[in-house]
Scaffold this active site. Sequence first.
Site, PDB file in Angstrom:
ATOM      1  N   LYS A  31       1.071  48.018  -8.699  1.00  0.00           N
ATOM      2  CA  LYS A  31       1.665  46.719  -8.382  1.00  0.00           C
ATOM      3  C   LYS A  31       0.881  46.032  -7.264  1.00  0.00           C
ATOM      4  O   LYS A  31      -0.027  46.618  -6.687  1.00  0.00           O
ATOM      5  CB  LYS A  31       3.145  46.888  -7.999  1.00  0.00           C
ATOM      6  CG  LYS A  31       3.955  47.735  -8.974  1.00  0.00           C
ATOM      7  CD  LYS A  31       4.107  47.087 -10.348  1.00  0.00           C
ATOM      8  CE  LYS A  31       4.456  48.087 -11.433  1.00  0.00           C
ATOM      9  NZ  LYS A  31       5.834  48.536 -11.461  1.00  0.00           N
TER      10      LYS A  31
HETATM   11  C1  PLP Z   1       6.804  49.285 -12.350  1.00  0.00           C
HETATM   12  C2  PLP Z   1       7.982  48.659 -12.969  1.00  0.00           C
HETATM   13  C3  PLP Z   1       9.258  49.211 -12.840  1.00  0.00           C
HETATM   14  C4  PLP Z   1       9.521  50.545 -12.214  1.00  0.00           C
HETATM   15  O1  PLP Z   1       9.016  50.702 -10.959  1.00  0.00           O
HETATM   16  P1  PLP Z   1       8.691  52.188 -10.400  1.00  0.00           P
HETATM   17  O2  PLP Z   1       8.477  51.931  -8.939  1.00  0.00           O
HETATM   18  O3  PLP Z   1       7.474  52.674 -11.103  1.00  0.00           O
HETATM   19  O4  PLP Z   1       9.885  53.033 -10.649  1.00  0.00           O
HETATM   20  C5  PLP Z   1      10.324  48.512 -13.378  1.00  0.00           C
HETATM   21  N1  PLP Z   1      10.148  47.352 -14.032  1.00  0.00           N
HETATM   22  C6  PLP Z   1       8.936  46.813 -14.200  1.00  0.00           C
HETATM   23  C7  PLP Z   1       8.801  45.506 -14.929  1.00  0.00           C
HETATM   24  C8  PLP Z   1       7.808  47.454 -13.693  1.00  0.00           C
HETATM   25  O5  PLP Z   1       6.594  46.939 -13.895  1.00  0.00           O
END
Ligand code: PLP
Length: 415
Positions: free
Chosen positions: A201
């Site tokens: 992210k």
């Molecule tokens: C990455 C992501 C998640 C989950 O996040 P984590 O920190 O990996 O648990 C949920 N929704 C979306 C759209 C994501 O890209």
Amino acid sequence: MSRPQAAGFLPYARQQIDDRDIDAVTSVLRGEWLTTGPAVLRFEQALALRCGARQAVSCSSGTAALHLACLVLDLGPGDAAIVPAITFLATANAVRMTGAEPVFADVDADNGLLTAAGLEAGFARARTRGLVIKAVLPVHLAGQCPDLTSLSQLARAEGARIIEDACHAIGTYHACPNGSAAPVGACRLSEMAVFSFHPVKTIAGGEGGAVTTNDPDIARRLALLRNHGMTHDAAEFRDGDLGFDRRGTANPWYYEMVELGWNYRLSDIHAALALSQLGRLDQFVERRRGLAQRYDELLAPLGRLVQPIRRSRGCLPAWHLYSVLIDFAALDTDRAAVMAGLRAVGIGTQVHYIPLHRQPYYRQRDPGLVLEGADAYYRRTLSLPLYFGMSFADVGRVVDELQGILSRRVTKVAS
Ligand SMILES: *Cc1c(COP(=O)(O)O)cnc(C)c1O
């Protein structure tokens, strides 16, 4: 066939860690607190400030944040929540973890975002299945927001509340009904917004997540549920017998479990990294925007064969992904061949996402569901490398290689 040796491998995403991040983490390691302590508090305050929300409650992942948000809206067996079909599994799984049912809604075929028509059809489908929709979880795919104004109007008319899955969209701004712009996370049109600090992210915490909200009661309950449902706060005690001494003073050892909770805490180690990264968010967003714009320019001559996803109106995106739509059918090729071709020259790509209603687990829960927008988006989507450490030359290399692979197809089809 001879071709120039590929330079370094370009993954589709990668974190950017510098010495400031490393110093922030090592200073936690040299201090007193490893788990939830002062760094977590500082990170939560900085995130709330940055998002323009009253409060931010951190937790161990974006998935945990989604789960906590669903719990706070009291989702449970017999309830349902609407989830767009194009998202990561976690958006729907968080609903299931409460015992509630996700009802999948269709998306814009050209950008994967939940549409008002998709949401209306989702409400209708829930009704025919006898489910009460308590929540809607719009997803800010790739960093773009759907039309939150119309979605929130529709949701409110149905008595449902909104949890934004903003895991892709830290740093994005969206338009408000009064014409102003608000950062994603300010929750102007929602109850809560959820973020992830997974390393792919825009900002990395190693692992980590957070929920922002303007409602102090929601924030208090999020904090309770991330820590076993237990509280040391005398104001929250419900059992006066054990909690207080004869003079009515709270006993110093006492804590009370007031509902079932989890261990979803963020550690100070992770929070220190995320806080350090948050300090560079503007830089990250600006670089990603510049790279996305360069892609747009270089891809323009390819016309309809390779198009950037449709820009969402009323949104200034902080791009998490650079996803394009490729007309594989017109090119007489398929995605696997293009991905393999790019991989062979050192370029990583990814598909965001396989529609959730097509996953075996969810298909057997609602077998008849057809979502044409989601299918059409899925058929054509491919995410090209996008991250802070990329140069404009890297973008050029990706586009050249992609064009090369596709034009060899076109030549073959023509001959
Ligand atoms: C990455 C992501 C998640 C989950 O996040 P984590 O920190 O990996 O648990 C949920 N929704 C979306 C759209 C994501 O890209």
